[in-house]
Design a protein around this motif. Sequence first.
Motif, PDB file in Angstrom:
ATOM      1  N   ALA A 209       2.615   5.002  -3.636  1.00  0.00           N
ATOM      2  CA  ALA A 209       3.290   4.451  -2.447  1.00  0.00           C
ATOM      3  C   ALA A 209       2.590   3.195  -1.956  1.00  0.00           C
ATOM      4  CB  ALA A 209       3.344   5.504  -1.342  1.00  0.00           C
ATOM      5  N   ASN A 210       1.250   3.221  -1.936  1.00  0.00           N
ATOM      6  CA  ASN A 210       0.483   2.054  -1.494  1.00  0.00           C
ATOM      7  C   ASN A 210       0.756   0.839  -2.375  1.00  0.00           C
ATOM      8  OD1 ASN A 210      -0.635   3.524   0.565  1.00  0.00           O
ATOM      9  ND2 ASN A 210      -2.639   3.761  -0.395  1.00  0.00           N
ATOM     10  N   ALA A 211       0.875   1.074  -3.679  1.00  0.00           N
ATOM     11  CA  ALA A 211       1.155  -0.030  -4.604  1.00  0.00           C
ATOM     12  C   ALA A 211       2.497  -0.669  -4.273  1.00  0.00           C
ATOM     13  CB  ALA A 211       1.145   0.477  -6.044  1.00  0.00           C
ATOM     14  N   SER A 217       5.618  -6.150   0.259  1.00  0.00           N
ATOM     15  CA  SER A 217       5.145  -7.124   1.248  1.00  0.00           C
ATOM     16  C   SER A 217       4.908  -8.484   0.610  1.00  0.00           C
ATOM     17  CB  SER A 217       3.852  -6.622   1.904  1.00  0.00           C
ATOM     18  OG  SER A 217       4.046  -5.379   2.529  1.00  0.00           O
ATOM     19  N   TYR A 218       4.316  -8.467  -0.568  1.00  0.00           N
ATOM     20  CA  TYR A 218       4.006  -9.713  -1.273  1.00  0.00           C
ATOM     21  C   TYR A 218       5.277 -10.440  -1.707  1.00  0.00           C
ATOM     22  CZ  TYR A 218       1.901 -12.798  -4.826  1.00  0.00           C
ATOM     23  OH  TYR A 218       1.510 -13.874  -5.569  1.00  0.00           O
ATOM     24  N   LEU A 219       6.182  -9.722  -2.352  1.00  0.00           N
ATOM     25  CA  LEU A 219       7.341 -10.377  -2.948  1.00  0.00           C
ATOM     26  C   LEU A 219       8.380 -10.809  -1.925  1.00  0.00           C
ATOM     27  CD1 LEU A 219       7.832  -8.254  -6.193  1.00  0.00           C
ATOM     28  CD2 LEU A 219       6.932 -10.580  -5.994  1.00  0.00           C
ATOM     29  N   ASN A 220       8.406 -10.195  -0.753  1.00  0.00           N
ATOM     30  CA  ASN A 220       9.339 -10.644   0.282  1.00  0.00           C
ATOM     31  C   ASN A 220       8.859 -11.891   1.019  1.00  0.00           C
ATOM     32  OD1 ASN A 220      10.421  -7.303   1.003  1.00  0.00           O
ATOM     33  ND2 ASN A 220      11.668  -8.935   0.181  1.00  0.00           N
ATOM     34  N   GLY A 261      17.019  -6.447   2.174  1.00  0.00           N
ATOM     35  CA  GLY A 261      17.480  -6.786   3.513  1.00  0.00           C
ATOM     36  C   GLY A 261      16.394  -7.394   4.370  1.00  0.00           C
ATOM     37  N   HIS A 262      15.400  -8.007   3.722  1.00  0.00           N
ATOM     38  CA  HIS A 262      14.211  -8.448   4.461  1.00  0.00           C
ATOM     39  C   HIS A 262      14.489  -9.639   5.376  1.00  0.00           C
ATOM     40  CE1 HIS A 262       9.949  -7.638   4.899  1.00  0.00           C
ATOM     41  NE2 HIS A 262       9.772  -8.940   5.097  1.00  0.00           N
ATOM     42  N   VAL A 263      15.379 -10.511   4.961  1.00  0.00           N
ATOM     43  CA  VAL A 263      15.702 -11.668   5.805  1.00  0.00           C
ATOM     44  C   VAL A 263      16.308 -11.192   7.124  1.00  0.00           C
ATOM     45  CG1 VAL A 263      17.077 -13.768   5.991  1.00  0.00           C
ATOM     46  CG2 VAL A 263      15.990 -13.186   3.809  1.00  0.00           C
ATOM     47  N   ALA A 264      17.269 -10.275   7.040  1.00  0.00           N
ATOM     48  CA  ALA A 264      17.887  -9.730   8.253  1.00  0.00           C
ATOM     49  C   ALA A 264      16.855  -8.978   9.091  1.00  0.00           C
ATOM     50  CB  ALA A 264      19.048  -8.813   7.891  1.00  0.00           C
TER      51      ALA A 264
END
Length: 333
Positions: A209-211, A217-220, A261-264
């Motif tokens: 889960a941590n990975a 977080s990194y790719l968004n 949906g990270h932008v929203a």
Amino acid sequence: MYYVATDVGAILLSTYLATFIPLLPPFLQVIAWPLHWTVAGSFMLGAWLIGHDCGHHAFSDYKWLNDVIGFFLHSAMLTPYFSWKYSHTSHHANTGSTERQVVFLVKKKDALPWHARYTDNPPLRVLNLTISLFIGWPLYLTFNVSGRTYDSFANHFYPQGPNFTRRQRAKVLLSDLGVTSVAYAIYRLTLSTSLSWMLCIYGLPLLFANAWIVAISYLNHIHPALPHYDEGEWDWMRGTMSTVNRDFGWWNYFSHHITDGHVAHHLFPTMPHYHVMEATEAIKPILGEYYLLDRTPVWRALYRETKECLFVAPEKVRKGVHWFGSLVEEKAG
């Protein structure tokens, strides 16, 4: 609460079924244990992201219910709920800033360490990725690795640190108490069973889960097409649009669509995750060319961004706007 029940129920069911794995023939255990780590770890990710919603007060209209649910979900996965809530709020307030971003703070080209030219190669990129994925999350929480630079030592467990205000210190201590209580319970269970048992039942699913937390977080937030801004050009809207949606197929389900949906989510952080895809479809025609979606498979995207987004350099035309660059391109040039 339906999503809490689904994610936590799936974790408990997978854990219960895993207690029977030692009764299986050895060749089936080799299959069953990784299956448990993947299933339990995937639903742990989902439960952690519900805690993330709680930190945004996107879970309930009642602040106390957000904090109660978030506190227990995050503590169970050794994340200090209130401490991370405060730093994550700062992340949303400073996204895209070359100076104030609190996590995955971009390096300017002239600030690269001297050894960058020697360590920027395929084997060491893979090694760096592996370390970042599997221990990057606890390193960030404990030592502020990849985080914003402060005048003194900062982490998510030290109430007197420069990353917390005086008013936040009591709840940082409460976060510490939650994590310490869970850690002590794990210690007692380990004494009554074995270290290998606890690693298989709880430790490796949590590592999985941590990975994913680190990868998402990194790719968004890291992508060759995303600009960053210095103090003279940055504002909240520009920073918020320095995010990218990623389509990871069925992994979008386990992440409650924080991936695609990270932008929203950055535009409307108090919106519950189960509305984020509806909102995404609504904002696409409004954002137009400023909406960014990348469907590159996760492992390929991680390696590409590690190679192509090593530093940011200022744009020649617009002062204060920075774009990602790589040493590979410079060497080729």
